[in-house]
Structures are given as structure tokens and as C-alpha cells.
Design an enzyme around this catalytic site. Structure first.
Site, PDB file in Angstrom:
ATOM      1  CE  LYS A  22       6.465 154.054  96.932  1.00  0.00           C
ATOM      2  NZ  LYS A  22       6.607 154.775  95.652  1.00  0.00           N
ATOM      3  CG  ASN A  23      10.018 153.464  94.916  1.00  0.00           C
ATOM      4  OD1 ASN A  23       8.791 153.522  94.775  1.00  0.00           O
ATOM      5  ND2 ASN A  23      10.737 154.480  95.366  1.00  0.00           N
ATOM      6  NE  ARG A 100       5.508 162.025  87.413  1.00  0.00           N
ATOM      7  CZ  ARG A 100       6.409 161.619  86.562  1.00  0.00           C
ATOM      8  NH1 ARG A 100       7.120 160.549  86.797  1.00  0.00           N
ATOM      9  NH2 ARG A 100       6.641 162.276  85.448  1.00  0.00           N
ATOM     10  CB  CYS A 124       3.884 164.888  90.766  1.00  0.00           C
ATOM     11  SG  CYS A 124       5.498 164.460  91.369  1.00  0.00           S
ATOM     12  NE  ARG A 129       8.989 162.150  89.641  1.00  0.00           N
ATOM     13  CZ  ARG A 129       8.486 161.158  90.383  1.00  0.00           C
ATOM     14  NH1 ARG A 129       7.436 161.374  91.142  1.00  0.00           N
ATOM     15  NH2 ARG A 129       9.044 159.972  90.376  1.00  0.00           N
ATOM     16  CG  ASP A 355      12.528 158.591  97.297  1.00  0.00           C
ATOM     17  OD1 ASP A 355      12.204 159.670  96.793  1.00  0.00           O
ATOM     18  OD2 ASP A 355      12.534 157.521  96.663  1.00  0.00           O
ATOM     19  NE  ARG A 447       1.365 157.985  95.851  1.00  0.00           N
ATOM     20  CZ  ARG A 447       0.654 158.097  94.752  1.00  0.00           C
ATOM     21  NH1 ARG A 447      -0.505 158.706  94.772  1.00  0.00           N
ATOM     22  NH2 ARG A 447       1.092 157.625  93.618  1.00  0.00           N
TER      23      ARG A 447
HETATM   24  N1  EPU Z   1      14.480 162.830  84.634  1.00  0.00           N
HETATM   25  C1  EPU Z   1      14.596 163.451  83.407  1.00  0.00           C
HETATM   26  N2  EPU Z   1      14.118 162.778  82.312  1.00  0.00           N
HETATM   27  C2  EPU Z   1      13.570 161.531  82.390  1.00  0.00           C
HETATM   28  C3  EPU Z   1      13.469 160.923  83.650  1.00  0.00           C
HETATM   29  C4  EPU Z   1      13.944 161.595  84.758  1.00  0.00           C
HETATM   30  O1  EPU Z   1      15.098 164.563  83.297  1.00  0.00           O
HETATM   31  O2  EPU Z   1      13.166 160.987  81.358  1.00  0.00           O
HETATM   32  C5  EPU Z   1      14.962 163.523  85.843  1.00  0.00           C
HETATM   33  C6  EPU Z   1      13.878 163.689  86.902  1.00  0.00           C
HETATM   34  O3  EPU Z   1      13.087 164.834  86.676  1.00  0.00           O
HETATM   35  C7  EPU Z   1      14.698 163.763  88.159  1.00  0.00           C
HETATM   36  C8  EPU Z   1      15.835 162.791  87.885  1.00  0.00           C
HETATM   37  O4  EPU Z   1      15.904 162.687  86.469  1.00  0.00           O
HETATM   38  O5  EPU Z   1      15.237 165.050  88.325  1.00  0.00           O
HETATM   39  C9  EPU Z   1      15.664 161.425  88.483  1.00  0.00           C
HETATM   40  O6  EPU Z   1      14.379 160.910  88.182  1.00  0.00           O
HETATM   41  P1  EPU Z   1      14.102 159.357  88.011  1.00  0.00           P
HETATM   42  O7  EPU Z   1      13.636 159.075  86.633  1.00  0.00           O
HETATM   43  O8  EPU Z   1      15.281 158.582  88.500  1.00  0.00           O
HETATM   44  O9  EPU Z   1      12.866 159.135  89.000  1.00  0.00           O
HETATM   45  P2  EPU Z   1      11.776 158.006  88.830  1.00  0.00           P
HETATM   46  O10 EPU Z   1      12.408 156.803  88.286  1.00  0.00           O
HETATM   47  O11 EPU Z   1      10.587 158.551  88.143  1.00  0.00           O
HETATM   48  C10 EPU Z   1      12.105 156.851  91.154  1.00  0.00           C
HETATM   49  C11 EPU Z   1      11.291 156.639  92.413  1.00  0.00           C
HETATM   50  C12 EPU Z   1      11.147 157.951  93.164  1.00  0.00           C
HETATM   51  C13 EPU Z   1      12.538 158.480  93.487  1.00  0.00           C
HETATM   52  C14 EPU Z   1      13.360 158.627  92.198  1.00  0.00           C
HETATM   53  C15 EPU Z   1      14.791 159.066  92.446  1.00  0.00           C
HETATM   54  C16 EPU Z   1       9.812 154.821  91.823  1.00  0.00           C
HETATM   55  C17 EPU Z   1       8.434 154.351  91.599  1.00  0.00           C
HETATM   56  N3  EPU Z   1       9.976 156.121  92.059  1.00  0.00           N
HETATM   57  O12 EPU Z   1      11.357 157.771  90.359  1.00  0.00           O
HETATM   58  O13 EPU Z   1      10.483 157.619  94.377  1.00  0.00           O
HETATM   59  O14 EPU Z   1      12.449 159.719  94.143  1.00  0.00           O
HETATM   60  O15 EPU Z   1      13.385 157.366  91.497  1.00  0.00           O
HETATM   61  O16 EPU Z   1      15.439 158.163  93.248  1.00  0.00           O
HETATM   62  O17 EPU Z   1      10.746 154.034  91.829  1.00  0.00           O
HETATM   63  C18 EPU Z   1       9.111 157.971  96.232  1.00  0.00           C
HETATM   64  O18 EPU Z   1       9.169 156.750  96.456  1.00  0.00           O
HETATM   65  O19 EPU Z   1       8.619 158.793  97.052  1.00  0.00           O
HETATM   66  C19 EPU Z   1       9.610 158.502  94.968  1.00  0.00           C
HETATM   67  C20 EPU Z   1       9.285 159.683  94.495  1.00  0.00           C
END
Ligand code: EPU
Length: 481
Positions: A22-23, A100, A124, A129, A355, A447
Site C-alpha cells: 500500500k505505502n 493523509r 491524526c 504529523r 508500523d 485501509r
Molecule cells: N515529520 C516532520 N515533518 C514532516 C514530515 C514528517 O516532522 O514534514 C515527522 C513525522 O511527524 C514523524 C516522522 O517525521 O515523526 C516520520 O514521518 P514520515 O513523513 O516519514 O511519515 P509519512 O511519510 O507521512 C509514511 C507511511 C506511514 C509510516 C511512516 C513512517 C505512507 C502512506 N505512510 O508516512 O505509514 O508510519 O511513513 O515509516 O507511506 C501506516 O501504513 O500505517 C502508516 C502510518
């Protein structure tokens, strides 16, 4: 609203095939906005988040036809995307609030259309995030960014960026307080493919999903190197073509695989998982082995015979097209009766993934001693703690750390899912508990896990989905993944 009714105490045994990730799929889908040529994705799982992203792409001028797989054991269906109308650029709140990951359209749309208006995702259940790193990266590429009515408005200003309204390559640091950002790296890397000049992303996310995106973009004509390392270099090109005619096969889902490995372990089961991305799961397998779970690759007799034949000397040749693919292996998972306690700390890849934290907490609740789980990506991602405690788990949380004191048994209870992975942890606990567990709000699970209850039932779980009249307000605005 659907709920799962689980009668615990059965051992899982049998065979499952892991679905496409999915991701990985979500940013790959968004990458279709970078070209007007067809982008065909294979092994796309049939999930609520994929349907949401399709809906968004259609609103943004893309055709998006999904053909689900005929065979339930297949890793997923085929998704055919093609941008038809590039005049649309508004990802509305109504859609973004359901998911998101809609933020993935920001970079591609900005790079190709010169303008993107994307509703700012809110916080969330798993944490605040923010998306500041995404925005900082795109600004470094020359985008002008402002907020209006809760929307991020990003545009390529004439004169400030590259020639012909293109973004301009730059050196960008994407590290934040919790490490790098997965979707932020995907956004900036995607946008940089069409920028003028070279972009270097430092502290880039190393996750396999980012690697899959970079590889697909390269197959479409991008020039990206360093993917999988913290420094990614992108030489901008003027345009991208579509995917190769056979389409792009998405990597298998390492989180789904990790969840089913834990499911086998918590039920003291014996499962074979096909299409398992073992190469991307070393931290999970390492912790499982410390607990007393064996994850052993199963040799495929056909692959072995062909590789031996082609090398002529009995040794497997790894350059052969038939050589085993470490991202698509078959593994057998078995478990000793007594689980050992361990320490687990979530980290960016290749560390232990956040995750799979909730699923491990369920598993370690039944270990013989005290385990310590520390969450370093989302320090608040512990909504499952209270629910697991209702089932008899002994959990003591202090800030980002939970001490898990193993108990002899969990007991069934009505529990409430709060986010995708927390829900998965509750399902695992329910399968191991004595008596009946009812997990409500399973729309969270839909999801990210395709037909989870059917798949678990096929390997021996006593679990069914029942639809109950909603006696509580249904919230479909949670958008955690
Ligand atoms: N962060 C910041 N600023 C930003 C972006 C992120 O401070 O601009 C922080 C976040 O708050 C968090 C950390 O950096 O503490 C990592 O967040 P990241 O941006 O890597 O998360 P994401 O890309 O939004 C993806 C996955 C998540 C998974 C995270 C971490 C997808 C669609 N989502 O989210 O998956 O937990 O990477 O590996 O790829 C899930 O599948 O259940 C899920 C939540």
C-alpha cells in the site's frame, strides 16, 4: 459499521501470499501526474486507501481504471492511469481528510503543472504529523508556497525558478526531529525529476517504498541515483514517458508480511508466506528470532532446478533471470512455545518499522518476562496500550516507552480500533486470547489489509466480520496511514 468477532485459541497453519505494498502504491500512483503517458501498475492491493487515491487522481484529471485480481491469492490487481486534463490542480479537503497520503500529489502536480493546491492534512490518531519538510524541500526547488483557507498553494513563480516555468535543482536537507520523511522524500524526489539541473537530497528516507518509486521513475526516463541511501541525486529531465508496456510491479507489503509473521508467532502457528519481501524486513526478523520465532526461507524447487541447470555446475547463479528474488521470497514461520522478551526501538529504515510496533506489543504481551518498546518515529503512537490492557496485557507506559510484562494468557474483550496498525495488534491479541474478542471500527483495517478476516480464516483463525447498526457516530475522517 463492521466489527470483527474473534474466538481466540486456534493455531494458524497454512499458506498466504503477501499483497502489493500500500505505502509503495500511493506515491507510485501520484507519479502518474508527472506525465501524460500511460502509467500501469501491477500487484495493486484492493484497499480503501487505494480507492481514495484513485478518486483523488480522477478529480485531478487522470483516468484511473482498476481491475482487481481474479485469483484471491494474487498479490493484487492492475491499475491503469493516464493524465488527460492538466488544468485541474485542487486536492480538496473532502478527499485529503480521508487520507493523509494525498499529500503525495503535491510534488508531481507542482512540477508538471506549475501549480498545486492541496488541502493541508491535519493531525491524526498517531501524532501531529506536520508536512514542513515537504514544503521546505519544494521551496528549495524554487516553489513559492503559501497557505489559504487551509490549503497549501504551491506554484512555480516565473523568473525565480528554472527556464520555462520549471523548478530548479538544489541541494536539500530533509532531516527532521524524528529522522527523515518518507512521503516528503517521495514528493521532493518526484518534483526534482522534472526540474532544471541537479538536485541532491541529503538525509533522504531509505525506505524500500522510496526505492521502488525511484526505480519506477527511472523506468519512465528519470535520472535518479542513490535511492536506498541517505543521499539521493536527481538529474532533472524535460519530460517523462509512461511505464514500460508490461507495467510496473509494485513491491510486496513488508508491513502486511510483518503482521502475518506476528500472527503466526502469537498463535504458536506454522505459516508459509509467499511473495515475502524478506530483504526489506531484516530488523523485524532479527527481533522475531530473539523472541524464539523461526523465519526460514523455503527453497522453491522450480527456481532451484532452473538456476542449477543454467549454471551447469550445480551452484545457484544470482545473475540468472530465475535467481531467487530477495524481495519476493517464500518463508516458513514457526515458533517455540515459550516466547523470550526483547527490546524493540522503532527507527527509520533499515531500523524496526513503527508500523509493526503495535503487532509486536501484542506478541510480547505473552512473552516470558519484561520487554521494552520505544517509539522513536511517533512518540504518541500508543492508542492500543489501553485496549490491550483491557485484554489483560500488563503494560506500563512512560513517554515514548512501554514496559511490557509478559502474562500467561490474554482474555477476550470488546476493544476499539483507533488506527490501522493498532487495530492489527488487537486482532492478533484476539486470536491468542481466551474467549471472544470484538474489535470494532474495523474500517481502519480495511485501509491497509485486504480482506484480512478472510485471509486469516483461510489459515485457521476463528474470525468473522459482522455488520452492526452504528450506535456511535461513525468517523471516516481519520486518515492515519
Ligand atoms: N515529520 C516532520 N515533518 C514532516 C514530515 C514528517 O516532522 O514534514 C515527522 C513525522 O511527524 C514523524 C516522522 O517525521 O515523526 C516520520 O514521518 P514520515 O513523513 O516519514 O511519515 P509519512 O511519510 O507521512 C509514511 C507511511 C506511514 C509510516 C511512516 C513512517 C505512507 C502512506 N505512510 O508516512 O505509514 O508510519 O511513513 O515509516 O507511506 C501506516 O501504513 O500505517 C502508516 C502510518
Amino acid at each position: 459499521m463492521d466489527q470483527f468477532v474473534i474466538h481466540g485459541g486456534t493455531r494458524l497453519s497454512g499458506r498466504l501470499s503477501i499483497k502489493g505494498s500500500k505505502n509503495a502504491a500511493l506515491p507510485l500512483m501520484a507519479a502518474a501526474l508527472l506525465t501524460d503517458q500511460p502509467v500501469v501498475l501491477r500487484d495493486v492491493p484492493d484497499l480503501a486507501d487505494i480507492a481514495n487515491m484513485r478518486r483523488l487522481l480522477i478529480e485531478l484529471g487522470c483516468d484511473a481504471d482498476y481491475e482487481p485480481a481474479d485469483d484471491p491469492a494474487s498479490p493484487g490487481g492492475v491499475l491503469r492511469l493516464r493524465t488527460r486534463d492538466e488544468s485541474l490542480s485542487h486536492a480538496r479537503y473532502d478527499i485529503v481528510r480521508t487520507m493523509r497520503a494525498s499529500i503525495c500529489v503535491l510534488g508531481p502536480m507542482l512540477a508538471r503543472r506549475g501549480l498545486a493546491r492541496v488541502s493541508m492534512p491535519g493531525g491524526c490518531a498517531i501524532g501531529d504529523r506536520p508536512v514542513d519538510l515537504h514544503l521546505r524541500g519544494l521551496q528549495a526547488l524554487g516553489a513559492e508556497i503559501r497557505l489559504d483557507q487551509g490549503d497549501i498553494i504551491a506554484r512555480v513563480p516565473p523568473g525565480r525558478a528554472g527556464k520555462g516555468g520549471r523548478l530548479r535543482g538544489a541541494r536539500i536537507f530533509l532531516g527532521g526531529p524524528f529522522g527523515s520523511t518518507v512521503l516528503g522524500t517521495a514528493n521532493v524526489m518526484s518534483a526534482a525529476t522534472l526540474a532544471e539541473g541537479t538536485t541532491v537530497i541529503e538525509s533522504a528516507a531509505c525506505e524500500p517504498e522510496v526505492v521502488d518509486l525511484a526505480n519506477m521513475l527511472n523506468a519512465m526516463g528519470a535520472r535518479i541515483s542513490g535511492q536506498g541511501s541517505p543521499r539521493i541525486t536527481v538529474e532533472g529531465v524535460e519530460s517523462l514517458r509512461g511505464t514500460p508496456p508490461e507495467g510496473w510491479r509494485i513491491i510486496p507489503d513488508r508491513i502486511e508480511a510483518g503482521t502475518y509473521l506476528c500472527a503466526a508467532a502469537i498463535t504458536n502457528g506454522d505459516l508459509i508466506l509467499d511473495n515475502c519481501p524478506l530483504d526489506a524486513m531484516l530488523a523485524v526478523v532479527d527481533r522475531l528470532e530473539h523472541i524464539g520465532v523461526t523465519v526460514a526461507p523455503v527453497a522453491d524447487p522450480i527456481v532451484e532446478a532452473v538456476t542449477r541447470g543454467s549454471s551447469g555446475n550445480g551452484a545457484a547463479r544470482h545473475d540468472s533471470p530465475f535467481a531467487p528474488d530477495p524481495m519476493r521470497t517464500t518463508v516458513r514461520v514457526t515458533c517455540s512455545r515459550i516466547l523470550q522478551p526483547v527490546e524493540v526501538t522503532t527507527q527509520p529504515h533499515p531500523g524496526f518499522p513503527t508500523d509493526v510496533q503495535a503487532q509486536f506489543m501484542a506478541l510480547l504481551s505473552l512473552a516470558d518476562g519484561n520487554s521494552v518498546i520505544t517509539e522513536r518515529i511517533y512518540p504518541e503512537r500508543f492508542l492500543h496500550v489501553a485496549e490491550l490492557s483491557r485484554m489483560g496485557a500488563r503494560l506500563l507506559r512512560q513517554g515514548p516507552t512501554v514496559v511490557v510484562s509478559g502474562v500467561k494468557r490474554l482474555v477476550g474483550a470488546p476493544v476499539m480500533a483507533s488506527d490501522l496498525r493498532a487495530s492489527a495488534g488487537l486482532v492478533l491479541a484476539g486470536m491468542a486470547a481466551q474467549g471472544t474478542t470484538i474489535v470494532s471500527r474495523v474500517y481502519h483495517l480495511d485501509r491497509g489489509y485486504e480482506r484480512m478476516e478472510e485471509r486469516l480464516r483461510s489459515v485457521g483463525a476463528d474470525i468473522e466480520r459482522v455488520n452492526v447498526k452504528a450506535s456511535e457516530p461513525v468517523t471516516t475522517t481519520d486518515s492515519c496511514s
